[in-house]
Design an enzyme around this catalytic site. Structure first.
Site, PDB file in Angstrom:
ATOM      1  N   ASP A  40      37.794   5.029 -26.529  1.00 16.83           N
ATOM      2  CA  ASP A  40      38.246   4.422 -27.790  1.00 16.83           C
ATOM      3  C   ASP A  40      39.041   3.131 -27.581  1.00 16.83           C
ATOM      4  O   ASP A  40      40.115   2.946 -28.174  1.00 16.83           O
ATOM      5  CB  ASP A  40      39.136   5.404 -28.577  1.00 16.83           C
ATOM      6  CG  ASP A  40      38.583   6.818 -28.643  1.00 16.83           C
ATOM      7  OD1 ASP A  40      37.354   6.971 -28.650  1.00 16.83           O
ATOM      8  OD2 ASP A  40      39.390   7.766 -28.690  1.00 16.83           O
ATOM      9  N   GLU A  65      32.891   7.552 -37.625  1.00 15.60           N
ATOM     10  CA  GLU A  65      34.290   7.328 -37.243  1.00 15.60           C
ATOM     11  C   GLU A  65      34.395   5.959 -36.581  1.00 15.60           C
ATOM     12  O   GLU A  65      33.459   5.174 -36.583  1.00 15.60           O
ATOM     13  CB  GLU A  65      34.744   8.425 -36.265  1.00 15.60           C
ATOM     14  CG  GLU A  65      33.920   8.479 -34.985  1.00 15.60           C
ATOM     15  CD  GLU A  65      34.169   9.727 -34.152  1.00 15.60           C
ATOM     16  OE1 GLU A  65      34.725  10.702 -34.687  1.00 15.60           O
ATOM     17  OE2 GLU A  65      33.789   9.718 -32.965  1.00 15.60           O
TER      18      GLU A  65
END
Length: 309
Positions: free
Chosen positions: A21, A191
């Protein structure tokens, strides 16, 4: 001769360790990458950061934020997104992986005087701690527009919201229509939202598929407003069975003074099966003449040196 002179490209992954991420920023004439420490939830209790002056040689800063400094967090801190404003560095992150409004957790904000921290909890509670428009409060991404307006995009469970941040960067504002939480969910959103602005257009990107499976990927939309509407154009990052799988949840670097763009993302090496075994990589992202984005090619080489003057 320095290591970065001997090493002609960044290589992928760009630094050792299991990380995911990644958010990318340029602070104080350095490239910075802020990733999730990729581990089981109970061990995902701190954040590290990495910086470079040329994209080749990276220096690690350990534990810029630790769970022990966040009174309301008890597990699973991930997906950081920092930004600088008025001489301070604001660092948004998700914690606790809440599954309902009855649980404590969501998106927090920490603050520091330097890009490397140490960061401290700015408000002593989550900034966003409830589900709105069906969006799980995870995966924040902060974006400041040319007019100074600050936006925080976030969401999981297939729903994406955007909120405006006040000038203090630690409280929520409202949109002109009075809304605080605005749904901007594009088709197939899962997401990991990310926003950049180029030549007057807003490029909104997000992760599709499942983070623990090979089909994790990134798609994008192009709009004339930071709040959309965002109509999905197509995928720009996905697995290559000859290189790596599960490529997604990214950040972006624009090389200063150029129209050269680099995508910073995580992927799973072909030798790994553990869903937490993710590494951070760099590859070029190219815009076509019509403003569309060419699909990114996953490489082992990474990118060549781009020193910051």
């Amino acid at each position: 001769m320095t290591e970065s002179m001997l090493k002609r490209t960044s290589g992928n992954p760009i630094f050792p360790g299991w990380y995911a991420d990644p958010e990318a920023r340029i602070f104080e004439n350095k490239y910075w990458i802020y990733p999730t420490y990729s581990a089981p939830y109970e061990e995902q209790t701190h954040f590290d950061a990495f910086y470079s002056t040329d994209l080749i040689e990276w220096t690690k800063v350990d534990r810029i934020l630790e769970m022990s400094g966040i009174s309301w967090a008890w597990r699973a801190m991930w997906a950081p997104s920092p930004i600088e404003r008025n001489g301070k560095y604001y660092y948004y992150f998700a914690a606790n992986d809440i599954q309902s409004d009855e649980e404590l957790g969501g998106i927090g904000v920490a603050v520091a005087d330097r890009p490397e921290g140490p960061y401290r909890d700015a408000i002593g509670k989550p900034l966003i701690d409830k589900f709105h428009h069906g969006a799980q409060p995870i995966d924040p991404h902060v974006f400041i527009d040319d007019d100074g307006s600050a936006y925080l995009y976030y969401g999981g469970w297939g729903h994406c919201n955007v909120v405006k941040l006040n000038e203090d960067m630690i409280s929520l504002g409202t949109f002109d229509d009075g809304e605080t939480f605005k749904s901007v969910t594009p088709e197939q959103f899962v997401e990991g939202p990310c926003m950049i602005k180029r030549k007057g257009f807003y490029y909104f990107m997000w992760a599709e598929g499942g983070w623990g499976v090979p089909d994790y990927s990134v798609a994008y939309a192009k709009a004339s407003s930071p709040i959309g509407p965002f109509e999905r154009v197509g995928k720009i990052l996905q697995q290559n069975p000859d290189v790596a799988t599960s490529a997604g949840h990214h950040g972006m670097i624009q090389v200063p003074g150029t129209d050269e763009w680099i995508i910073v993302y995580h992927r799973r090496p072909l030798t790994e099966t553990d869903r937490n075994h993710r590494v951070v990589c760099l590859d070029r992202m190219v815009f076509e003449e019509d403003g569309s984005i060419r699909p990114v090619q996953l490489t082992f080489e990474g990118v060549s040196a781009r020193p910051i003057e």
